[in-house]
Design a protein around this motif. Structure first.
Motif, PDB file in Angstrom:
ATOM      1  N   UNK A 176       5.322  17.253  -9.546  1.00 61.54           N
ATOM      2  CA  UNK A 176       6.650  17.879  -9.579  1.00 61.54           C
ATOM      3  C   UNK A 176       7.177  18.135  -8.157  1.00 61.54           C
ATOM      4  N   UNK A 177       7.362  17.046  -7.401  1.00 62.09           N
ATOM      5  CA  UNK A 177       7.836  17.146  -6.026  1.00 62.09           C
ATOM      6  C   UNK A 177       9.023  16.212  -5.834  1.00 62.09           C
ATOM      7  N   UNK A 178       9.814  16.512  -4.826  1.00 68.59           N
ATOM      8  CA  UNK A 178      10.873  15.598  -4.400  1.00 68.59           C
ATOM      9  C   UNK A 178      10.384  14.934  -3.131  1.00 68.59           C
ATOM     10  N   UNK A 179      10.795  13.694  -2.904  1.00 65.37           N
ATOM     11  CA  UNK A 179      10.396  13.042  -1.657  1.00 65.37           C
ATOM     12  C   UNK A 179      11.450  12.043  -1.215  1.00 65.37           C
ATOM     13  N   UNK A 180      11.424  11.750   0.065  1.00 66.17           N
ATOM     14  CA  UNK A 180      12.304  10.749   0.654  1.00 66.17           C
ATOM     15  C   UNK A 180      11.512  10.037   1.741  1.00 66.17           C
ATOM     16  N   UNK A 181      11.459   8.734   1.655  1.00 67.38           N
ATOM     17  CA  UNK A 181      10.713   7.958   2.633  1.00 67.38           C
ATOM     18  C   UNK A 181      11.636   7.504   3.751  1.00 67.38           C
ATOM     19  N   UNK A 182      11.136   7.575   4.977  1.00 62.78           N
ATOM     20  CA  UNK A 182      11.856   7.085   6.143  1.00 62.78           C
ATOM     21  C   UNK A 182      11.099   5.863   6.668  1.00 62.78           C
ATOM     22  N   UNK A 183      11.530   5.331   7.779  1.00 59.95           N
ATOM     23  CA  UNK A 183      10.854   4.166   8.356  1.00 59.95           C
ATOM     24  C   UNK A 183       9.452   4.495   8.849  1.00 59.95           C
TER      25      UNK A 183
ATOM     26  N   UNK B  76       0.834  -1.205   0.000  1.00 62.23           N
ATOM     27  CA  UNK B  76       0.000   0.000   0.000  1.00 62.23           C
ATOM     28  C   UNK B  76       0.868   1.254   0.000  1.00 62.23           C
ATOM     29  N   UNK B  77       1.936   1.257   0.785  1.00 61.36           N
ATOM     30  CA  UNK B  77       2.831   2.419   0.829  1.00 61.36           C
ATOM     31  C   UNK B  77       3.490   2.622  -0.530  1.00 61.36           C
ATOM     32  N   UNK B  78       3.888   1.542  -1.174  1.00 61.53           N
ATOM     33  CA  UNK B  78       4.472   1.655  -2.517  1.00 61.53           C
ATOM     34  C   UNK B  78       3.471   2.278  -3.493  1.00 61.53           C
ATOM     35  N   UNK B  79       2.202   1.927  -3.377  1.00 56.18           N
ATOM     36  CA  UNK B  79       1.166   2.538  -4.234  1.00 56.18           C
ATOM     37  C   UNK B  79       1.086   4.040  -3.986  1.00 56.18           C
ATOM     38  N   UNK B  80       1.157   4.429  -2.716  1.00 59.65           N
ATOM     39  CA  UNK B  80       1.109   5.858  -2.384  1.00 59.65           C
ATOM     40  C   UNK B  80       2.316   6.589  -2.961  1.00 59.65           C
ATOM     41  N   UNK B  81       3.479   5.981  -2.886  1.00 61.26           N
ATOM     42  CA  UNK B  81       4.687   6.630  -3.420  1.00 61.26           C
ATOM     43  C   UNK B  81       4.643   6.720  -4.943  1.00 61.26           C
ATOM     44  N   UNK B  82       4.091   5.707  -5.592  1.00 60.27           N
ATOM     45  CA  UNK B  82       3.935   5.782  -7.052  1.00 60.27           C
ATOM     46  C   UNK B  82       3.055   6.967  -7.442  1.00 60.27           C
ATOM     47  N   UNK B  83       2.053   7.263  -6.619  1.00 59.08           N
ATOM     48  CA  UNK B  83       1.178   8.408  -6.888  1.00 59.08           C
ATOM     49  C   UNK B  83       1.970   9.710  -6.820  1.00 59.08           C
ATOM     50  N   UNK B  84       2.942   9.801  -5.908  1.00 54.69           N
ATOM     51  CA  UNK B  84       3.769  11.016  -5.809  1.00 54.69           C
ATOM     52  C   UNK B  84       4.586  11.248  -7.074  1.00 54.69           C
ATOM     53  N   UNK B  85       4.947  10.158  -7.749  1.00 57.72           N
ATOM     54  CA  UNK B  85       5.774  10.275  -8.963  1.00 57.72           C
ATOM     55  C   UNK B  85       5.089  11.054 -10.080  1.00 57.72           C
ATOM     56  N   UNK B  86       3.803  11.258  -9.979  1.00 58.02           N
ATOM     57  CA  UNK B  86       3.065  12.014 -11.004  1.00 58.02           C
ATOM     58  C   UNK B  86       3.095  13.522 -10.761  1.00 58.02           C
TER      59      UNK B  86
ATOM     60  N   UNK C  76      -0.294  16.339  -4.042  1.00 59.11           N
ATOM     61  CA  UNK C  76       0.497  15.104  -4.007  1.00 59.11           C
ATOM     62  C   UNK C  76       0.077  14.218  -2.837  1.00 59.11           C
ATOM     63  N   UNK C  77      -0.112  14.814  -1.664  1.00 58.25           N
ATOM     64  CA  UNK C  77      -0.525  14.031  -0.492  1.00 58.25           C
ATOM     65  C   UNK C  77      -1.924  13.454  -0.704  1.00 58.25           C
ATOM     66  N   UNK C  78      -2.814  14.223  -1.303  1.00 60.37           N
ATOM     67  CA  UNK C  78      -4.154  13.709  -1.589  1.00 60.37           C
ATOM     68  C   UNK C  78      -4.078  12.506  -2.525  1.00 60.37           C
TER      69      UNK C  78
END
Length: 133
Positions: free
Chosen positions: A32-39, A20-30, A55-57
């Motif tokens: 123009x933002x930078x992101x970094x995931x932590x634990x 599920x988290x991977x799905x959320x991160x794939x959505x961010x790829x659409x 992006x968060x929505x």
């Protein structure tokens, strides 16, 4: 970039949340933002608050579960441009080393401590072997 935010999207479920988290991160790829995931959360950097919210929505909506909890904290400095990498580098300069430390799990501490107490050259006790018939 002038907006840095942290957010977490939590699918309410039993078991692993990785898919599920991977799905959320794939959505961010659409976006123009930078992101970094932590634990525990994801840090996002954008040019505007509107981009962060969009992006968060999208990340929230990408979670397929029936119940999802999302929290977001936004830092918008309207006086200057800021970047998450600059903030980390500033702390690193003050600290004198990268601002992280990876400790082995507690079980490794106990075995390492036990190993240090053995005389040099002594091997760990072996499991008793059944007698050979």
């Amino acid at each position: 970039m002038s907006v840095i935010a942290r957010f977490e999207v939590i699918p309410v479920r039993e078991g692993s949340m990785s898919t599920a988290i991977a799905s959320a991160l794939r959505a961010l790829d659409r976006f123009p933002v930078s992101y970094q995931t932590t634990a525990t959360d994801t840090i996002i950097e954008a040019d505007s608050v509107e981009q962060v919210f969009a992006a968060v929505q999208a990340a929230h909506q990408a979670i397929p579960d029936d119940r999802v909890i999302t929290s977001v904290e936004i830092d918008e400095d309207r006086r200057r441009t800021q970047e998450m990498g600059q903030r980390v580098a500033s702390v690193q300069r003050e600290l004198g080393h990268p601002p992280q430390r990876i400790q082995p799990p507690a079980s490794h501490h106990a075995s390492a401590r036990h190993a240090q107490q053995r005389p040099i050259g002594q091997q760990a006790a072996q499991q008793p072997q059944p007698p050979v018939k």
